[in-house]
Scaffold this active site. Sequence first.
Site, PDB file in Angstrom:
ATOM      1  N   SER A 107      26.901  -5.981 -41.465  1.00  9.23           N
ATOM      2  CA  SER A 107      25.526  -6.102 -41.950  1.00  9.23           C
ATOM      3  C   SER A 107      24.963  -7.442 -41.504  1.00  9.23           C
ATOM      4  CB  SER A 107      25.494  -6.020 -43.464  1.00  9.23           C
ATOM      5  OG  SER A 107      26.006  -7.227 -43.998  1.00  9.23           O
ATOM      6  N   LYS A 108      23.730  -7.692 -41.899  1.00  9.70           N
ATOM      7  CA  LYS A 108      23.059  -8.930 -41.472  1.00  9.70           C
ATOM      8  C   LYS A 108      23.849 -10.178 -41.840  1.00  9.70           C
ATOM      9  CE  LYS A 108      18.407  -7.238 -41.119  1.00  9.70           C
ATOM     10  NZ  LYS A 108      17.897  -6.260 -42.081  1.00  9.70           N
ATOM     11  N   ARG A 109      24.615 -10.067 -42.927  1.00  9.78           N
ATOM     12  CA  ARG A 109      25.421 -11.217 -43.350  1.00  9.78           C
ATOM     13  C   ARG A 109      26.379 -11.673 -42.239  1.00  9.78           C
ATOM     14  NH1 ARG A 109      29.298 -10.351 -46.498  1.00  9.78           N
ATOM     15  NH2 ARG A 109      29.067  -8.099 -46.490  1.00  9.78           N
TER      16      ARG A 109
END
Length: 491
Positions: A254-256
């Site tokens: 994910s963006k993390r």
Amino acid sequence: MDKEIRLRFAPSPTGPFHIGGARSALFNWLLARKTGGKLVLRIEDTDLERSSRESEENIMNALRWLGLNWDEGVDIGGNYGPYRQTERLNLYKQYTERLLAEGKAYYCYCTDEELEAERQELAARSQMPRYMGKCRSLTKEQTASYERAGRKPTVRFKVPAGRQIVVNDLVRGDVVFESDGIGDFVIVKSDGIPTYNYAVVIDDALMRITHVIRAEEHLSNTPRQCLVYDALGFARPVFGHISLILGKDRTKMSKRHGATSVEQYRRLGYSPKGIVNFLALLGWAPNSEQEIFTIEELVKAFSMEHVAKNPAVFDIDKLNWINQHYMRQMSEEEFFEAAKPHMIEKGCMTGQEDGEKLAWLKKVVYTSKEHVAYAAQIPSAVAMYFDDDFDFENEQASAVLTEESVPTVMKMLFEQLSHMESIDAANVKGVFKHIQKTTKLGGKSVFMPIRVALTGNQHGPELTEIIPLLGLERTIARIRRSLEKAGVMSL
Ligand code: GLU
């Protein structure tokens, strides 16, 4: 002759093009090219609110940038078009009418509130939430009264009871599902738009798709799709569900975890060759230890047999290592072109330079060629050529300049350099030799103070590279300024 292999990539144009989508596209592309088959690009835009033409264009541009072309699709047409789902509504309608007439589907008038209440009731009894078939056998009167009340029906697929659905999966083998775990699902929404699980089947069947290779997250959709294939009398394709992509911490990517879209990597100045090479290894492994592959080599080596079941881990260090290989492979011109937008963005150049200034910029940029993983790293890798106003990295560095021999070394350096017609690596080397010989100082006592005085750092590129690029004036000016800053008597 075996029938032609037909594959498809079917993105939903609802946002940035995810790296996982690019991986699915690549696997399909590799198989199509390997088998001499066809690759279809179909746009699945039935989510009217979230789909956009802009996102469709972005996806196509990203695929082109990666070098993944297609043989049929929205932009180029083909024998099985249209290739955009919203342009196929009439086709879906014909099949829906057939299913309704054959009693394999029915109108459902349940409201969202009623459906929600049913879900909660099932949850309260610890049962799996699913549609229990309230509208399966409505009487004519009930239907008429719902219609009079102005309710707009959905169409639901009548899931047969007690069936085992076996999905033959190239990656996972036979995966068995029970139809009793699947409630009657909506195939056409109340606005007449088909759902994914329904449209995808009709499209894949009519487009003569032989192999459906897609992300693992669609495996749970596949039994529903198999039921629709069977109900419509279509032969099922071969399925292959490729593993999830996880971040290094083993949670879903994910963006993390950093950049997740192809566009972000393009903007950071990754090479499309590096991205393709890296994506190929996300879930597929060759027979050998080889890790660097040209696209031609990938076409040769790729096979679904070596696509792994277990999740693929997105290792950014590996991507950087692979991409660095492709950065190093670039010609100097290519490397400079790659650097340009980043150098402009950081204010290191305007893009309008010519003549000597341009030649100097090129030389400066090339000094980073062996040291960067992607182009956005170039400006900071060459920052020292632009910043005359640097600080010492630490006290240890400035202390180097207070050694007794420093003024002598610097004086000799100035003198020698001033007599040169032009400064290059070879004559700078000669100057160092001369200083060492005359002063009888060790190499370190000569190089280290010069390095610190010129860059503020104790480590960095060769001085024989730095000094010719700074030129006489800036070399002298930097050294004077550093000595002053370090509190050493000025020269
Ligand atoms: N439109 C679907 C998606 O983007 C495609 C799924 C499929 O390949 O069947 O996830």
